[in-house]
Design a protein around this motif. Structure first.
Motif, PDB file in Angstrom:
ATOM      1  N   GLN A  22     -27.630  43.967  39.845  1.00  0.00           N
ATOM      2  CA  GLN A  22     -26.261  44.225  39.365  1.00  0.00           C
ATOM      3  C   GLN A  22     -25.909  45.707  39.538  1.00  0.00           C
ATOM      4  O   GLN A  22     -24.749  46.060  39.755  1.00  0.00           O
ATOM      5  CB  GLN A  22     -26.104  43.835  37.881  1.00  0.00           C
ATOM      6  N   ALA A  23     -26.938  46.558  39.436  1.00  0.00           N
ATOM      7  CA  ALA A  23     -26.693  48.012  39.506  1.00  0.00           C
ATOM      8  C   ALA A  23     -26.167  48.437  40.865  1.00  0.00           C
ATOM      9  O   ALA A  23     -25.626  49.534  41.015  1.00  0.00           O
ATOM     10  CB  ALA A  23     -27.976  48.775  39.168  1.00  0.00           C
ATOM     11  N   LYS A  24     -26.308  47.548  41.850  1.00  0.00           N
ATOM     12  CA  LYS A  24     -25.776  47.869  43.190  1.00  0.00           C
ATOM     13  C   LYS A  24     -24.252  47.812  43.214  1.00  0.00           C
ATOM     14  O   LYS A  24     -23.626  48.222  44.191  1.00  0.00           O
ATOM     15  CB  LYS A  24     -26.318  46.883  44.219  1.00  0.00           C
ATOM     16  N   LEU A  25     -23.648  47.273  42.161  1.00  0.00           N
ATOM     17  CA  LEU A  25     -22.186  47.197  42.110  1.00  0.00           C
ATOM     18  C   LEU A  25     -21.554  48.572  41.908  1.00  0.00           C
ATOM     19  O   LEU A  25     -20.342  48.731  42.044  1.00  0.00           O
ATOM     20  CB  LEU A  25     -21.739  46.259  40.974  1.00  0.00           C
ATOM     21  N   ILE A  26     -22.358  49.557  41.522  1.00  0.00           N
ATOM     22  CA  ILE A  26     -21.793  50.904  41.342  1.00  0.00           C
ATOM     23  C   ILE A  26     -22.533  51.913  42.226  1.00  0.00           C
ATOM     24  O   ILE A  26     -23.592  51.613  42.760  1.00  0.00           O
ATOM     25  CB  ILE A  26     -21.823  51.364  39.864  1.00  0.00           C
ATOM     26  N   ASP A  27     -21.945  53.095  42.347  1.00  0.00           N
ATOM     27  CA  ASP A  27     -22.583  54.177  43.110  1.00  0.00           C
ATOM     28  C   ASP A  27     -23.503  54.986  42.189  1.00  0.00           C
ATOM     29  O   ASP A  27     -23.134  55.294  41.052  1.00  0.00           O
ATOM     30  CB  ASP A  27     -21.511  55.166  43.616  1.00  0.00           C
ATOM     31  N   ASN A  57     -17.023  56.323  39.812  1.00  0.00           N
ATOM     32  CA  ASN A  57     -17.089  54.894  40.103  1.00  0.00           C
ATOM     33  C   ASN A  57     -15.768  54.169  39.887  1.00  0.00           C
ATOM     34  O   ASN A  57     -15.483  53.184  40.561  1.00  0.00           O
ATOM     35  CB  ASN A  57     -18.200  54.246  39.275  1.00  0.00           C
ATOM     36  N   ALA A  58     -14.976  54.668  38.943  1.00  0.00           N
ATOM     37  CA  ALA A  58     -13.705  54.004  38.644  1.00  0.00           C
ATOM     38  C   ALA A  58     -12.582  54.480  39.566  1.00  0.00           C
ATOM     39  O   ALA A  58     -11.610  53.761  39.763  1.00  0.00           O
ATOM     40  CB  ALA A  58     -13.316  54.241  37.179  1.00  0.00           C
ATOM     41  N   VAL A  59     -12.709  55.683  40.095  1.00  0.00           N
ATOM     42  CA  VAL A  59     -11.606  56.245  40.862  1.00  0.00           C
ATOM     43  C   VAL A  59     -12.052  56.736  42.252  1.00  0.00           C
ATOM     44  O   VAL A  59     -11.699  56.136  43.273  1.00  0.00           O
ATOM     45  CB  VAL A  59     -10.934  57.413  40.092  1.00  0.00           C
ATOM     46  N   ASP A  60     -12.830  57.811  42.274  1.00  0.00           N
ATOM     47  CA  ASP A  60     -13.115  58.512  43.542  1.00  0.00           C
ATOM     48  C   ASP A  60     -13.640  57.602  44.647  1.00  0.00           C
ATOM     49  O   ASP A  60     -13.212  57.691  45.795  1.00  0.00           O
ATOM     50  CB  ASP A  60     -14.141  59.635  43.318  1.00  0.00           C
ATOM     51  N   ARG A  61     -14.577  56.747  44.282  1.00  0.00           N
ATOM     52  CA  ARG A  61     -15.224  55.981  45.349  1.00  0.00           C
ATOM     53  C   ARG A  61     -14.276  54.988  46.013  1.00  0.00           C
ATOM     54  O   ARG A  61     -14.537  54.517  47.105  1.00  0.00           O
ATOM     55  CB  ARG A  61     -16.469  55.265  44.824  1.00  0.00           C
ATOM     56  N   VAL A 287     -11.677  48.364  21.796  1.00  0.00           N
ATOM     57  CA  VAL A 287     -12.720  48.235  22.824  1.00  0.00           C
ATOM     58  C   VAL A 287     -12.219  47.436  24.024  1.00  0.00           C
ATOM     59  O   VAL A 287     -12.568  47.737  25.169  1.00  0.00           O
ATOM     60  CB  VAL A 287     -14.012  47.623  22.223  1.00  0.00           C
ATOM     61  N   VAL A 288     -11.376  46.443  23.798  1.00  0.00           N
ATOM     62  CA  VAL A 288     -10.859  45.667  24.932  1.00  0.00           C
ATOM     63  C   VAL A 288     -10.058  46.583  25.857  1.00  0.00           C
ATOM     64  O   VAL A 288     -10.117  46.467  27.084  1.00  0.00           O
ATOM     65  CB  VAL A 288      -9.995  44.474  24.465  1.00  0.00           C
ATOM     66  N   GLY A 289      -9.342  47.529  25.268  1.00  0.00           N
ATOM     67  CA  GLY A 289      -8.585  48.480  26.069  1.00  0.00           C
ATOM     68  C   GLY A 289      -9.498  49.388  26.877  1.00  0.00           C
ATOM     69  O   GLY A 289      -9.233  49.685  28.041  1.00  0.00           O
ATOM     70  N   HIS A 290     -10.573  49.849  26.253  1.00  0.00           N
ATOM     71  CA  HIS A 290     -11.530  50.696  26.977  1.00  0.00           C
ATOM     72  C   HIS A 290     -12.130  49.924  28.153  1.00  0.00           C
ATOM     73  O   HIS A 290     -12.133  50.389  29.286  1.00  0.00           O
ATOM     74  CB  HIS A 290     -12.671  51.128  26.052  1.00  0.00           C
ATOM     75  N   SER A 291     -12.657  48.740  27.831  1.00  0.00           N
ATOM     76  CA  SER A 291     -13.422  48.006  28.838  1.00  0.00           C
ATOM     77  C   SER A 291     -12.529  47.288  29.840  1.00  0.00           C
ATOM     78  O   SER A 291     -12.871  47.199  31.007  1.00  0.00           O
ATOM     79  CB  SER A 291     -14.359  46.998  28.165  1.00  0.00           C
ATOM     80  N   TYR A 292     -11.388  46.751  29.376  1.00  0.00           N
ATOM     81  CA  TYR A 292     -10.634  45.884  30.280  1.00  0.00           C
ATOM     82  C   TYR A 292      -9.180  46.284  30.525  1.00  0.00           C
ATOM     83  O   TYR A 292      -8.451  45.534  31.160  1.00  0.00           O
ATOM     84  CB  TYR A 292     -10.801  44.421  29.845  1.00  0.00           C
ATOM     85  N   ILE A 293      -8.760  47.461  30.037  1.00  0.00           N
ATOM     86  CA  ILE A 293      -7.536  48.037  30.601  1.00  0.00           C
ATOM     87  C   ILE A 293      -7.965  49.161  31.535  1.00  0.00           C
ATOM     88  O   ILE A 293      -7.504  49.246  32.658  1.00  0.00           O
ATOM     89  CB  ILE A 293      -6.583  48.595  29.511  1.00  0.00           C
ATOM     90  N   VAL A 294      -8.884  49.997  31.056  1.00  0.00           N
ATOM     91  CA  VAL A 294      -9.235  51.176  31.846  1.00  0.00           C
ATOM     92  C   VAL A 294     -10.450  50.951  32.756  1.00  0.00           C
ATOM     93  O   VAL A 294     -10.312  50.843  33.973  1.00  0.00           O
ATOM     94  CB  VAL A 294      -9.455  52.405  30.932  1.00  0.00           C
ATOM     95  N   TYR A 295     -11.626  50.849  32.167  1.00  0.00           N
ATOM     96  CA  TYR A 295     -12.817  50.944  33.014  1.00  0.00           C
ATOM     97  C   TYR A 295     -13.125  49.727  33.888  1.00  0.00           C
ATOM     98  O   TYR A 295     -13.377  49.877  35.089  1.00  0.00           O
ATOM     99  CB  TYR A 295     -14.035  51.310  32.163  1.00  0.00           C
ATOM    100  N   GLY A 296     -13.158  48.541  33.299  1.00  0.00           N
ATOM    101  CA  GLY A 296     -13.601  47.365  34.059  1.00  0.00           C
ATOM    102  C   GLY A 296     -12.821  47.152  35.351  1.00  0.00           C
ATOM    103  O   GLY A 296     -13.396  47.144  36.451  1.00  0.00           O
ATOM    104  N   PRO A 297     -11.481  46.986  35.248  1.00  0.00           N
ATOM    105  CA  PRO A 297     -10.717  46.738  36.469  1.00  0.00           C
ATOM    106  C   PRO A 297     -10.861  47.862  37.494  1.00  0.00           C
ATOM    107  O   PRO A 297     -11.029  47.603  38.686  1.00  0.00           O
ATOM    108  CB  PRO A 297      -9.266  46.646  35.966  1.00  0.00           C
ATOM    109  N   LEU A 298     -10.830  49.112  37.035  1.00  0.00           N
ATOM    110  CA  LEU A 298     -10.912  50.229  37.986  1.00  0.00           C
ATOM    111  C   LEU A 298     -12.299  50.317  38.622  1.00  0.00           C
ATOM    112  O   LEU A 298     -12.433  50.574  39.814  1.00  0.00           O
ATOM    113  CB  LEU A 298     -10.543  51.542  37.300  1.00  0.00           C
ATOM    114  N   LEU A 299     -13.328  50.103  37.816  1.00  0.00           N
ATOM    115  CA  LEU A 299     -14.681  50.123  38.391  1.00  0.00           C
ATOM    116  C   LEU A 299     -14.793  49.102  39.514  1.00  0.00           C
ATOM    117  O   LEU A 299     -15.546  49.293  40.464  1.00  0.00           O
ATOM    118  CB  LEU A 299     -15.722  49.783  37.304  1.00  0.00           C
TER     119      LEU A 299
END
Ligand code: ATP
Ligand code: MG
Length: 631
Positions: A22-27, A57-61, A287-299
């Motif tokens: 799973q860790a391969k999903l990120i840089d 991981n959420a933006v630059d890549r 927490v839903v906003g942290h994980s699924y408004i910001v980080y999850g979708p962008l990651l």
């Protein structure tokens, strides 16, 4: 295709192999040398030796491959604004914000408190913190000065990022006065306050402390701020729980584990694909906003919709119009919002083309069957209830339809998610309940999977005592929720462990009684609490909101309806579960995240002090209960 059962089994039996994949999903900037270090439980460390960065991981890549693709879609029905940031735009905005924070003195490991309405700058601030290795501590914008002050003191931020105002239902809610008051009240004084001026509410500036965002942004229009590579275990943020059962707890999250867990969840649970659009109706304060408004979708390289406004303004079709317009594929909301929609015309839900939508995910509180059926039928889409906590950061129970499509069952929040070794424990003996259809406390055998809390902020002791010490003789993580597992392995959450009442020796879950009462056609919402009783130990007391309040507008009508509701409970659960009273109110006391504050209702019914009420949404709701009890 792998069967889900095999997938889940492998996640536990070949834990390190599974998560390394799973860790391969990120840089990773530096590869990790150890997947899981659990040598000092319950302080688990994930991806040890690896360095990475959440913002990278959420933006630059994504910029080289999807720079022109939508990243953040901001829609405000409060200010009638719609602004779209592609990944390249987001990259630029986050660097500007990061440059400002650096200029204001923020360093790696420092805290930045974000007290913001649902505007893009809030997401920029979170991502900018991650970029420079600072920890954000987002405080829900609806909180007033006392709640805010206690969070300022707990997180001791160097900088506070805020705005002049939020807006709710077309009414401007000024923030700056509350913030100034909070800083006054707090023992800790942030060095700088960065103010986004939306032009909604004029505010005074404290000389030497308050800084305006717009001119600073101009100054740093072209400043480049590289991502700071941090250890996988470097804390990314702190966030407080909702405070439904007591004083909120400051959950601390890591970096690498969180990034991996969220990216994987987008794929396996939330049916996302890079390039698609995700819409979570939550608030960044939760927490839903942290994980699924910001980080999850962008990651995961998706576009995310950030919506400021009510679900029914200008009308109940607003969310669904966004689904059509932005071709939303996955949507995430809460039962409390669905119950708001339920009071509106269901035609509003299907006025728009929802063909892009794969599923609606709901979480945060029990999803009663009538509400689940109503929304499933109105939308004609799968409804996926999922169960988790601020502490875990991502679902514990869900249907991982991205691994293998599985059938939903009404009332069930699904099966244990991969990585989670979920067990039901007999609360008296501490023994594991392995046979189906037995009610127990939902616990998780350690280590918790990546993405879950590392500890409570600056309170390792409380972390161990609160979560890992409730089952005698063994160290397991307790959720403090009741559950039951059926023959097919589906788990049903029955409520919180402190929501159980004891009527003349019979143990009853308030959730079951609520479920029964809400099946009465005129009940929109209900709260049941246990109230001390000399004869029976405890009795159940119900407070209901009606779809048609006209049916209780005279004492005679109210009494008749009360009788009819009691009869429903008698028939479904038996007379022992019948509430001693069913009272009618226009609104129920809830936390600002929409959860029933049963403990406060119970306290009022028993004539006690309701305790910490800083998270209550509408104090007048509790007053209604008080008046009924007194009258
Ligand atoms: P506190 O811990 O401060 O009292 P809280 O538990 O309400 O507040 P959260 O972390 O926001 O804070 O909520 C997690 C809780 O919400 C779970 O423990 C559970 O009781 C409830 N919950 C979440 N999702 C579901 C769901 N799908 N079905 C039933 N209950 C849920
Ligand atoms: Mg909790």
């Amino acid at each position: 295709m792998t069967s889900y059962a095999d997938f889940h089994r492998r996640s536990l039996q070949d834990r390190d192999g599974f998560w390394a994949e799973q860790a391969k999903l990120i840089d990773w900037h530096t590869p990790f040398s150890q997947v899981c270090d659990n040598s000092r439980p319950p302080f688990t460390r994930w991806f040890v030796g690896g360095t990475t960065n959440l913002c990278h991981n959420a933006v630059d890549r994504h910029v080289p491959t999807r720079g022109a693709q939508n990243a953040l879609i901001f829609v405000s029905t409060e200010t009638n604004q719609e602004r779209i940031y592609c990944y390249a735009d987001l990259h630029a905005e986050v660097q500007r914000m990061a440059a400002i924070l650096l200029e204001l003195g923020v360093k790696k490991g420092d805290r930045v408190l974000v007290y913001m309405p649902m505007i893009p700058e809030a997401a920029f601030a979170m991502l900018a913190c991650a970029r420079i290795g600072a920890l954000h501590s987002v405080v829900f914008g609806g909180f007033a000065s006392v709640s805010l002050a206690s969070r300022i003191d707990d997180s001791e931020p160097v900088v506070v990022v805020s705005a002049d105002a939020g807006s709710r239902g077309g009414k401007v809610v000024p923030y700056k006065g509350l913030l100034d008051e909070a800083i006054q009240l707090a023992a800790h004084k942030p060095a700088k306050v960065l103010m986004v001026d939306r032009g909604l509410a004029p505010f005074p500036r404290a000389a030497g402390r308050d800084v305006d965002y717009a001119p600073m942004r101009e100054k740093h229009l072209n400043t480049k701020v590289p991502c700071v590579w941090v250890d996988s275990t470097h804390p990314s943020y702190t966030l407080y729980t909702s405070g439904t059962t007591g004083k909120p707890k400051g959950v601390q999250r890591d970096t690498g584990g969180y990034a991996v867990a969220l990216a994987a969840s987008m794929k396996h649970i939330f049916l996302g694909n890079p390039g698609e659009t995700y819409f979570s109706t939550s608030d960044i304060g939760w927490v839903v906003g942290h994980s699924y408004i910001v980080y999850g979708p962008l990651l995961y390289g998706m576009a995310t919709i950030m919506y400021e406004g009510l679900p029914i303004r200008p009308d109940a079709a607003i969310w669904w119009s966004l689904v059509e317009k932005y071709k939303v594929t996955s949507m995430f909301s809460a039962p409390t919002a669905v119950r708001v929609l339920k009071k509106q015309d269901p035609a509003a839900l299907t006025r728009h083309d929802l063909s892009s939508l794969r599923a609606l995910f709901l979480a945060g509180e029990p999803l009663d069957e009538p509400t689940a059926k109503w929304i499933a039928e109105s939308l004609g889409k799968p409804i996926i209830d999922n169960y988790w906590q601020t502490e875990t950061g991502w679902p514990i129970l869900a249907l991982c339809n991205g691994v293998e499509p599985q059938r939903s069952k009404f009332g069930s929040t699904g099966k244990p998610v991969y990585g989670y070794d979920v067990k039901l424990i007999d609360e008296n003996t501490g023994q594991e309940l392995t046979a189906p259809n037995q009610k127990g406390v939902v616990v998780i055998e350690g280590p918790l999977p990546p993405g879950c809390m590392q500890t409570l902020w600056r309170d390792d002791d409380r972390f161990v005592k609160t979560y890992w010490s409730s089952v005698p003789g063994r160290q397991v993580y307790s959720t403090f929720d009741w559950g039951i597992r059926d023959e097919d392995g589906y788990i049903f959450i029955l409520g919180r462990t402190d929501d159980v009442i004891n009527v003349a020796g019979h143990r009853l879950g308030t959730r079951e009684i609520e479920e029964s009462i809400s099946s009465h056609p005129n009940v929109a919402e209900v709260a049941v609490v246990g109230v001390a009783d000399q004869l029976k130990g405890q009795v159940a007391m119900a407070f209901a909101v009606l779809k048609d309040p006209g049916q209780s507008d005279t004492p005679e009508k109210a009494l008749k309806l009360e009788g009819a509701i009691m009869k429903v409970v008698d028939e479904q659960l038996g007379a022992v579960a019948r509430p001693s009273r069913v009272r009618f109110v226009t609104v129920l006391p809830k936390t600002r995240s929409g959860k029933l504050l049963r403990r406060a209702i119970q306290a009022v019914c028993e004539g006690r002090d309701p305790g910490d009420l800083t998270t209550i949404e509408d104090p007048s709701a509790l007053q209604q209960v008080k008046d009924l009890v007194a009258g």
